[in-house]
Design an enzyme around this catalytic site. Structure first.
Site, PDB file in Angstrom:
ATOM      1  N   HIS A  44      40.809 105.452  64.944  1.00 46.25           N
ATOM      2  CA  HIS A  44      41.894 104.719  64.743  1.00 46.25           C
ATOM      3  C   HIS A  44      43.196 105.657  65.143  1.00 46.25           C
ATOM      4  CE1 HIS A  44      39.442 101.606  63.628  1.00 46.25           C
ATOM      5  NE2 HIS A  44      40.540 100.637  63.552  1.00 46.25           N
ATOM      6  N   MET A 174      39.930  98.623  54.798  1.00 48.29           N
ATOM      7  CA  MET A 174      38.692  97.770  55.180  1.00 48.29           C
ATOM      8  C   MET A 174      38.962  96.914  56.354  1.00 48.29           C
ATOM      9  SD  MET A 174      37.092  96.165  51.718  1.00 48.29           S
ATOM     10  CE  MET A 174      36.781  94.518  52.721  1.00 48.29           C
ATOM     11  N   TRP A 225      28.430  85.047  54.718  1.00 46.56           N
ATOM     12  CA  TRP A 225      29.445  84.167  54.996  1.00 46.56           C
ATOM     13  C   TRP A 225      30.597  84.123  54.104  1.00 46.56           C
ATOM     14  CZ3 TRP A 225      24.422  84.379  53.425  1.00 46.56           C
ATOM     15  CH2 TRP A 225      24.079  84.520  51.737  1.00 46.56           C
TER      16      TRP A 225
END
Length: 335
Positions: A44, A174, A225
């Site tokens: 990044h 994150m 999930w």
């Protein structure tokens, strides 16, 4: 190759001037990309510069555009990024959230129609330097399938939390995917496999091969999930609070642009017990550090500690940069 931070910043500053950025903006862009690379987040940092300039050239990033306030609700404001550079807009909105927090105790800026902010931890550190706890997040283009689905419908929606600390700020930065796609591409660039599965291949099998994962761009949500649900919630919050584009709308565009972001800051001074707060933070950090590692020679880090150490090392020894990436930068610089 190894490059000093000053050399990188000088080259990038002149490169951004070439692309018609004003001096102040060119300096901020060059500094931010360099700082991310110093922290070891090349994915990044320097690696993203060619793609950023590609977005400038195709009109997704408007060189002269700036974020502006469009609505105010006391300590909450909505801003429109007008498709300006993500780094410039995110810096401005973080600073505004800090101002609101110092006035009201807490401040929130919701930003729509902006571009990729690159390394989200940049703004967490900016808030922490100003004495504020921060909670920041952004939506993205769809690059993960919702749990159980075959095709990407949700974003890896980076999530940042920062806490000021004398001994070094705590900065969680994150993505909601197991690996940010910039990190996956970094492994791909270096010809390496991911240390853990990071997404699905064309046969719907989990894979640690960057080539196979980027083929259809189907990342693996953190916590399976649970990460899928968290991604959806962050997208909902960013979209509703900013009255901006959802991941669904961003995915309808030719390029990842027009995303929505949230900047929430809390001013620590309102609590009048900074010494106690520092003590409590250190108590948690010390307890976490004081655990036997599974592997001999390993060390346990708090969020942001490893990147701070990497920054110190890179300041001394120079930053490792991909030859091919730097060649692209220099080709753009010299053309």
């Amino acid at each position: 190759m190894q490059i000093t931070s000053q050399h990188m910043q000088d080259v990038l500053y002149k490169l951004f001037l070439k692309y018609r950025f004003l001096e102040e903006k060119a300096h901020l862009l060059a500094k931010t990309y360099t700082e991310s690379t110093l922290a070891g987040v090349n994915s990044h940092g320097i690696n993203r510069v060619p793609l950023f300039l590609e977005y400038v050239e195709n009109g997704s990033v408007k060189v002269d555009a700036e974020a502006e306030k469009v609505e105010s609700f006391g300590s909450i404001e909505r801003w429109d990024g007008n498709y300006g550079p993500g780094i410039i807009n995110a810096t401005k909105c973080t600073q505004r959230a800090v101002e609101l927090a110092k006035t009201h105790g807490m401040g929130l800026v919701a930003l729509r129609n902006t571009n990729h902010w690159m390394r989200g931890g940049t703004y967490g550190k900016l808030a922490a330097d100003a004495g504020c706890i921060s909670i920041l997040f952004t939506n993205t283009q769809p690059n993960m399938p919702p749990w159980g689905g075959k095709d990407s419908r949700i974003g890896n929606n980076p999530f940042i939390v920062s806490i000021p600390r004398k001994g070094g700020h705590v900065v969680l930065d994150m993505a909601i995917s197991q690996f940010a796609f910039g990190k996956i591409n970094d492994y791909k660039l270096r010809g390496k496999k991911l240390p853990f599965p990071g997404g699905w291949d064309a046969n719907d099998e989990l894979s640690n091969d960057p080539e196979k994962i980027t083929l259809k761009e189907r990342g693996l949500p953190i916590g399976y999930w649970k990460g899928s649900a968290l991604s959806i919630i962050l997208d909902m919050l960013a979209t509703l609070l900013s009255a901006g584009n959802s991941t669904y709308k961003v995915g309808q565009k030719d390029f990842e642009t027009g995303i929505s972001q949230v900047f929430l800051c809390i001013y620590q001074e309102v609590f009048k017990d900074k010494e106690l707060q520092e003590k409590l933070l250190n108590e948690i950090i010390n307890y976490t550090h004081d655990v036997e590692p599974m592997q001999d020679g390993d060390k346990i880090y708090y969020p942001g500690e490893r990147s701070a150490l990497t920054r110190e090392e890179n300041l001394k020894n120079g930053m490792p940069v991909s030859d091919s990436v730097w060649e692209k930068i220099m080709a753009l610089y010299e053309s």
